[in-house]
Motif scaffolding. Structure first.
Motif, PDB file in Angstrom:
ATOM      1  N   ARG A  68      33.873  26.753  42.245  1.00 51.55           N
ATOM      2  CA  ARG A  68      33.973  26.861  40.792  1.00 51.55           C
ATOM      3  C   ARG A  68      32.794  26.219  40.071  1.00 51.55           C
ATOM      4  NH1 ARG A  68      38.784  29.082  40.027  1.00 51.55           N
ATOM      5  NH2 ARG A  68      40.383  28.782  41.628  1.00 51.55           N
ATOM      6  N   SER A  69      31.856  25.674  40.817  1.00 50.87           N
ATOM      7  CA  SER A  69      30.679  25.102  40.178  1.00 50.87           C
ATOM      8  C   SER A  69      29.694  26.190  39.763  1.00 50.87           C
ATOM      9  CB  SER A  69      29.974  24.127  41.136  1.00 50.87           C
ATOM     10  OG  SER A  69      29.465  24.814  42.277  1.00 50.87           O
ATOM     11  N   ARG A  70      29.862  27.405  40.301  1.00 54.41           N
ATOM     12  CA  ARG A  70      28.989  28.515  39.949  1.00 54.41           C
ATOM     13  C   ARG A  70      29.534  29.242  38.725  1.00 54.41           C
ATOM     14  NH1 ARG A  70      25.215  29.586  43.691  1.00 54.41           N
ATOM     15  NH2 ARG A  70      25.449  28.695  45.759  1.00 54.41           N
ATOM     16  N   PRO A  71      28.659  29.781  37.854  1.00 54.97           N
ATOM     17  CA  PRO A  71      29.124  30.472  36.661  1.00 54.97           C
ATOM     18  C   PRO A  71      29.818  31.793  36.953  1.00 54.97           C
ATOM     19  CG  PRO A  71      26.744  30.684  36.878  1.00 54.97           C
ATOM     20  CD  PRO A  71      27.194  29.681  37.921  1.00 54.97           C
ATOM     21  N   GLU A  72      29.578  32.368  38.131  1.00 52.63           N
ATOM     22  CA  GLU A  72      30.213  33.635  38.475  1.00 52.63           C
ATOM     23  C   GLU A  72      30.457  33.695  39.983  1.00 52.63           C
ATOM     24  OE1 GLU A  72      27.641  37.060  37.977  1.00 52.63           O
ATOM     25  OE2 GLU A  72      25.874  35.790  38.221  1.00 52.63           O
ATOM     26  N   LEU A  73      31.446  34.469  40.361  1.00 49.12           N
ATOM     27  CA  LEU A  73      31.746  34.660  41.772  1.00 49.12           C
ATOM     28  C   LEU A  73      30.766  35.648  42.379  1.00 49.12           C
ATOM     29  CD1 LEU A  73      35.638  34.967  41.614  1.00 49.12           C
ATOM     30  CD2 LEU A  73      34.274  32.931  42.109  1.00 49.12           C
ATOM     31  N   ALA A  74      30.526  35.531  43.673  1.00 48.22           N
ATOM     32  CA  ALA A  74      29.646  36.460  44.364  1.00 48.22           C
ATOM     33  C   ALA A  74      30.226  37.869  44.324  1.00 48.22           C
ATOM     34  CB  ALA A  74      29.447  36.017  45.810  1.00 48.22           C
ATOM     35  N   PHE A  75      29.350  38.859  44.420  1.00 47.00           N
ATOM     36  CA  PHE A  75      29.747  40.259  44.277  1.00 47.00           C
ATOM     37  C   PHE A  75      30.837  40.642  45.267  1.00 47.00           C
ATOM     38  CE2 PHE A  75      29.558  44.799  44.836  1.00 47.00           C
ATOM     39  CZ  PHE A  75      29.254  45.299  43.590  1.00 47.00           C
ATOM     40  N   GLU A  76      30.663  40.263  46.534  1.00 50.03           N
ATOM     41  CA  GLU A  76      31.628  40.690  47.555  1.00 50.03           C
ATOM     42  C   GLU A  76      33.001  40.085  47.325  1.00 50.03           C
ATOM     43  OE1 GLU A  76      29.211  37.254  49.367  1.00 50.03           O
ATOM     44  OE2 GLU A  76      28.847  39.051  48.141  1.00 50.03           O
ATOM     45  N   ILE A  77      33.062  38.940  46.631  1.00 48.06           N
ATOM     46  CA  ILE A  77      34.353  38.347  46.288  1.00 48.06           C
ATOM     47  C   ILE A  77      34.967  39.101  45.124  1.00 48.06           C
ATOM     48  CG2 ILE A  77      35.502  36.278  45.426  1.00 48.06           C
ATOM     49  CD1 ILE A  77      33.375  34.644  46.900  1.00 48.06           C
ATOM     50  N   ARG A  78      34.168  39.325  44.073  1.00 52.27           N
ATOM     51  CA  ARG A  78      34.683  40.027  42.901  1.00 52.27           C
ATOM     52  C   ARG A  78      35.133  41.441  43.238  1.00 52.27           C
ATOM     53  NH1 ARG A  78      30.914  41.162  39.553  1.00 52.27           N
ATOM     54  NH2 ARG A  78      29.095  40.290  40.595  1.00 52.27           N
ATOM     55  N   GLU A  79      34.478  42.056  44.211  1.00 57.82           N
ATOM     56  CA  GLU A  79      34.825  43.423  44.579  1.00 57.82           C
ATOM     57  C   GLU A  79      36.259  43.519  45.094  1.00 57.82           C
ATOM     58  OE1 GLU A  79      32.934  47.114  47.199  1.00 57.82           O
ATOM     59  OE2 GLU A  79      32.152  45.074  47.423  1.00 57.82           O
ATOM     60  N   ARG A  80      36.759  42.444  45.714  1.00 59.54           N
ATOM     61  CA  ARG A  80      38.114  42.465  46.265  1.00 59.54           C
ATOM     62  C   ARG A  80      39.187  42.130  45.227  1.00 59.54           C
ATOM     63  NH1 ARG A  80      35.932  39.462  50.769  1.00 59.54           N
ATOM     64  NH2 ARG A  80      37.209  37.666  50.220  1.00 59.54           N
ATOM     65  N   LEU A  81      38.782  41.550  44.109  1.00 60.42           N
ATOM     66  CA  LEU A  81      39.749  41.168  43.083  1.00 60.42           C
ATOM     67  C   LEU A  81      40.123  42.361  42.224  1.00 60.42           C
ATOM     68  CD1 LEU A  81      38.124  37.804  41.957  1.00 60.42           C
ATOM     69  CD2 LEU A  81      40.003  38.130  43.576  1.00 60.42           C
ATOM     70  N   GLN A  82      41.428  42.545  41.981  1.00 60.19           N
ATOM     71  CA  GLN A  82      41.936  43.673  41.181  1.00 60.19           C
ATOM     72  C   GLN A  82      41.350  45.005  41.681  1.00 60.19           C
ATOM     73  OE1 GLN A  82      41.135  40.612  39.325  1.00 60.19           O
ATOM     74  NE2 GLN A  82      43.324  40.359  39.731  1.00 60.19           N
ATOM     75  N   ALA A  83      41.252  45.159  42.981  1.00 58.69           N
ATOM     76  CA  ALA A  83      40.618  46.348  43.560  1.00 58.69           C
ATOM     77  C   ALA A  83      41.355  47.626  43.168  1.00 58.69           C
ATOM     78  CB  ALA A  83      40.537  46.223  45.078  1.00 58.69           C
ATOM     79  N   ASP A  84      42.691  47.597  43.170  1.00 61.55           N
ATOM     80  CA  ASP A  84      43.461  48.794  42.811  1.00 61.55           C
ATOM     81  C   ASP A  84      43.223  49.181  41.358  1.00 61.55           C
ATOM     82  OD1 ASP A  84      44.481  48.937  45.354  1.00 61.55           O
ATOM     83  OD2 ASP A  84      46.375  47.944  44.854  1.00 61.55           O
ATOM     84  N   GLU A  85      43.256  48.186  40.468  1.00 61.28           N
ATOM     85  CA  GLU A  85      43.034  48.469  39.048  1.00 61.28           C
ATOM     86  C   GLU A  85      41.636  49.033  38.825  1.00 61.28           C
ATOM     87  OE1 GLU A  85      44.323  45.696  40.264  1.00 61.28           O
ATOM     88  OE2 GLU A  85      45.838  44.814  38.933  1.00 61.28           O
ATOM     89  N   LYS A  86      40.645  48.456  39.481  1.00 54.67           N
ATOM     90  CA  LYS A  86      39.271  48.923  39.315  1.00 54.67           C
ATOM     91  C   LYS A  86      39.110  50.357  39.821  1.00 54.67           C
ATOM     92  CE  LYS A  86      37.281  44.289  39.611  1.00 54.67           C
ATOM     93  NZ  LYS A  86      36.539  43.326  40.446  1.00 54.67           N
ATOM     94  N   SER A  87      39.794  50.673  40.920  1.00 54.46           N
ATOM     95  CA  SER A  87      39.702  52.030  41.445  1.00 54.46           C
ATOM     96  C   SER A  87      40.310  53.039  40.475  1.00 54.46           C
ATOM     97  CB  SER A  87      40.414  52.115  42.801  1.00 54.46           C
ATOM     98  OG  SER A  87      40.338  53.421  43.322  1.00 54.46           O
TER      99      SER A  87
END
Length: 277
Positions: free
Chosen positions: A72-91
Motif C-alpha cells: 500500500r506504499s505505492r500509489p497504484e497496484l501493478a497491472f497484473e494485480i489490477r487485471e484480476r480485480l473485478q475481472a467479471d465486471e470488466k469483461s
C-alpha cells in the motif's frame, strides 16, 4: 458476531475467517493455501474462495499456491494485480463498450485493464477492415497488433512498468494530426465533483490529451472506482458523454449523472438521460 435473519451463520463464519486471514497476511507478508487450510481446519477449496473474496476487496493478492500482502506504499497496484480485480465486471463492461465501436473509426484507449478487456472483445468480434486504435497501453497494443483490419498506433514516451503504459509529452503531438471519434478511458477514481482521476500525474497528463482529442468520451469504470477521489483529474464530469459500469454502481451518483445529461449504461441494464433515445 452472530448471524442475522438475513445472513446465514455460514456467511458470518466465512467473513470472520477472511478477516483473520487478512490479518495473518498483513503480519507475515504472505501465506500458503495449505497452511491456512490446516490452521483453520477447512478445505483448500474453502480457503481459495476466501482468498478470491479478499482479493476482490483489494485486501490481498493471490499467487500460485498462496497469497501475498498488497504493497500500500505505492500509489497504484501493478497491472497484473489490477487485471484480476473485478475481472467479471470488466469483461462485461468491455463487451458493451465494444458494441459502440464501428469499422472505419479512429478510437483511443488508455492503458487501463478495463480498456484491455474492450480490446479483447474487439478481437473476438472480428470482421474489421479499417479500424484504427491509438493507445499508450503496452498490453493493449500487443493484444491487437497484427489483427486483421485493425491498425494500432502507439504513443511515444517513457514506459511505466507499474501500469505497462507509455507516458510523457512525446505522444501528445499525434493527436494534432488525426481525427479521433471516441476515447475509452478507465480511472482510479470517479466522483461527480472531480470527474475521472488517476493515481499519478503522468497518467493523468496523457489521458487529458486523449480527452481533448476525442469527439466523444466514454468512461469504462467498474463500481469500485465510484465515489472515490484519486490524485489527478484528467476528465471533468461535464466532458463525459457515456459512462459504462456494472450494476453495483451507487444509485444516487448514477441518478445525478443522468440529471446532468450524461448517459449511464450499467451491465445488465441501461439508464439514460431523460428524453434520450
Amino acid at each position: 458476531m452472530t448471524a442475522t435473519a438475513s445472513e446465514p451463520a455460514s456467511d458470518v463464519v466465512a467473513r470472520e475467517r477472511q478477516e483473520r486471514i487478512a490479518r495473518i497476511v498483513d503480519e507475515q507478508g504472505r501465506a500458503r493455501v495449505t497452511e491456512l487450510a490446516s490452521q483453520f481446519g477447512v478445505s483448500a477449496v474453502t480457503i481459495r474462495k476466501d482468498l478470491v473474496a479478499l482479493e476482490s476487496d483489494r485486501r490481498v493478492v493471490r499467487t500460485h499456491g498462496g497469497v501475498i500482502a498488497i504493497d500500500r506504499s505505492r500509489p497504484e497496484l501493478a497491472f497484473e494485480i489490477r487485471e484480476r480485480l473485478q475481472a467479471d465486471e470488466k469483461s462485461r463492461i468491455g463487451a458493451v463498450a465494444a458494441t459502440l465501436i464501428h469499422d472505419g473509426e479512429s478510437i483511443v484507449f488508455d492503458a487501463s485493464t478495463t480498456a484491455l478487456s474492450v480490446a479483447r472483445h474487439l478481437k473476438a468480434r472480428g470482421g474489421w477492415s479499417g479500424l484504427t486504435v491509438i493507445t499508450n497501453g503496452l498490453r493493449l497494443a500487443s493484444e491487437l497488433a497484427g489483427h486483421p483490419g485493425i491498425s494500432v498506433l502507439m504513443l511515444g514516451g517513457r514506459v511505466r512498468w507499474e501500469a505497462l503504459s507509455v507516458v510523457g509529452q512525446l505522444g501528445d503531438g499525434l493527436f494534432s494530426r488525426i481525427n479521433v471519434q471516441k476515447a475509452f478511458l478507465g480511472a482510479a477514481g470517479f466522483t461527480v465533483a472531480s470527474g475521472l482521476a488517476d493515481a499519478t500525474e503522468e497518467e493523468a497528463q496523457i489521458k487529458e490529451a486523449m480527452v481533448t482529442a476525442a469527439r466523444e468520451v466514454i468512461a469504462i469504470v467498474d463500481h469500485t472506482k465510484w465515489e472515490h477521489a484519486a490524485f489527478a483529474t484528467f476528465c471533468p464530469t461535464e466532458r463525459l458523454d457515456i459512462v459504462l459500469s456494472d450494476e453495483a454502481a451507487p444509485q444516487a451518483m448514477v441518478e445525478e449523472l443522468i440529471g446532468r445529461g450524461i448517459e449511464v449504461r450499467l451491465v445488465g441494464g441501461a439508464m439514460t438521460p431523460q428524453g434520450a433515445a
